[in-house]
Design an enzyme around this catalytic site. Structure first.
Site, PDB file in Angstrom:
ATOM      1  N   LYS A  18      10.206 -19.259  -7.217  1.00  0.00           N
ATOM      2  CA  LYS A  18      10.064 -20.421  -8.088  1.00  0.00           C
ATOM      3  C   LYS A  18      11.369 -20.793  -8.766  1.00  0.00           C
ATOM      4  O   LYS A  18      11.718 -21.968  -8.865  1.00  0.00           O
ATOM      5  CB  LYS A  18       9.021 -20.124  -9.180  1.00  0.00           C
ATOM      6  N   ASP A  74       3.237 -23.171 -13.659  1.00  0.00           N
ATOM      7  CA  ASP A  74       2.085 -22.392 -13.234  1.00  0.00           C
ATOM      8  C   ASP A  74       1.461 -23.157 -12.086  1.00  0.00           C
ATOM      9  O   ASP A  74       1.186 -24.351 -12.191  1.00  0.00           O
ATOM     10  CB  ASP A  74       1.071 -22.168 -14.360  1.00  0.00           C
ATOM     11  N   HIS A 183       4.020 -30.022  -4.190  1.00  0.00           N
ATOM     12  CA  HIS A 183       3.418 -30.143  -5.513  1.00  0.00           C
ATOM     13  C   HIS A 183       4.451 -29.935  -6.607  1.00  0.00           C
ATOM     14  O   HIS A 183       4.427 -30.583  -7.646  1.00  0.00           O
ATOM     15  CB  HIS A 183       2.281 -29.133  -5.637  1.00  0.00           C
TER      16      HIS A 183
END
Lengths: 200, 200
Positions: A18, A74, A183
């Site tokens: 990430k 998240d 996303h």
């Protein structure tokens, strides 16, 4: 709305995949990105019941601990036929050793022969300042699950997820191809539109 | 930044004092305010380590449960000589029966004869939409603590808090006078500036 003008930004994540993706997505902006692990930050417990609540928890904790603005992510996979699971438990399905091979196999097992293979990736981002201000956004990408996993790019459930209108899994795509669709890119574009100054 | 344009807003609080104050502060805006208690919402656990994280937790949970935008408040008293306590534990110091007489006495006891009576009220607000978008702000008001408590207006620690530049406690002020000064009004003004459409 408050505009992000600082020179440094903490990425409130201990997930190197990430941190790398967010750093790549933020490359056009004049900002030095610091990872939570390199700053020695503790990982707060993710006690929220939504992606957005967990992103907010992590961002505020990191901003308060460092005195710097902090961006937390998240995200996870919501499988239609599993009622949105694994959802906020996406990382937990991989177990303490973050074995996403096991997590992907569990998704496939629980789907069984259900013909509905649709799923979506969701990414909640919160950018929090040390004084408590924050902006949160959510990005999504719809797609279809395949088995067996294909490709070694990306991370997490990427090798079983084919985004709508494409043939390759996220795991088979180059980072640039995934970033154009994902996303996380969707969420970051919304965040940038909301509160980043123009790219240098 | 996303603009709030909906006709209904859930106040994600079971504290009738907060719901009443927020409804009063939002009176100029064309919005129907619904309390969490009247909607039968459960109170989520406030596991965050900051006011902002707790406000975000509550707002996202209520928005997800109701399908309506939700506004949550997390606020409290930070006493300088007590290192910012009671802070996010402000409500917990009042115990399960929300006895703020006891909570105020505890603040006074712990201060003892410390000459520094300075404190501030902090209010974090999060407005969350059901799709995960959110805006968070924080408001503050500085002041001085007095003993014994004075006045029966407001709620919580209001009867021992004299805002800077004034002589009356928040408990002695009319709602209108408190609203002109309070941490909650400060936060709500920031939120309105950030994302409310012009007042009707």
């Amino acid at each position: 709305m408050r505009v992000f003008r600082e020179a440094k930004l903490v990425i409130a994540s201990h997930n190197p995949g990430k941190v790398r993706e967010i750093a790549e997505l933020l490359a056009p902006y004049a900002v030095t990105v610091l990872g939570a692990a390199e700053l020695g930050l503790a990982e707060p417990q993710e006690t929220g019941t939504t992606f957005a609540a967990n992103a907010a928890l992590k961002a505020h904790a990191a901003a308060q601990a460092t005195g710097l603005p902090a961006l937390a992510d998240d995200s996870g996979l919501a499988v239609t036929a599993l009622g949105g699971q694994p959802g906020i438990l996406s990382a937990r399905w991989a177990g303490p050793d973050r074995d996403f091979g096991r997590a992907m196999a569990r998704v496939n097992d629980e789907l069984g022969d259900d013909p509905d293979r649709s799923a979506r990736f969701v990414c909640a981002l919160t950018l929090a300042w040390p004084d408590g201000d924050a902006v949160s956004v959510e990005g999504k990408v719809a797609g279809t699950l395949v088995w067996p996993p294909r490709g070694s790019g990306g991370f997490g459930y990427d090798p079983i997820f084919v985004p709508q209108g494409h043939d390759m899994t996220f795991g088979e795509m180059t980072p640039a191809a995934k970033h154009a669709l994902s996303h996380r890119a969707d969420a970051l574009a919304k965040l940038v539109a909301a509160c980043f100054a123009d790219a240098a």
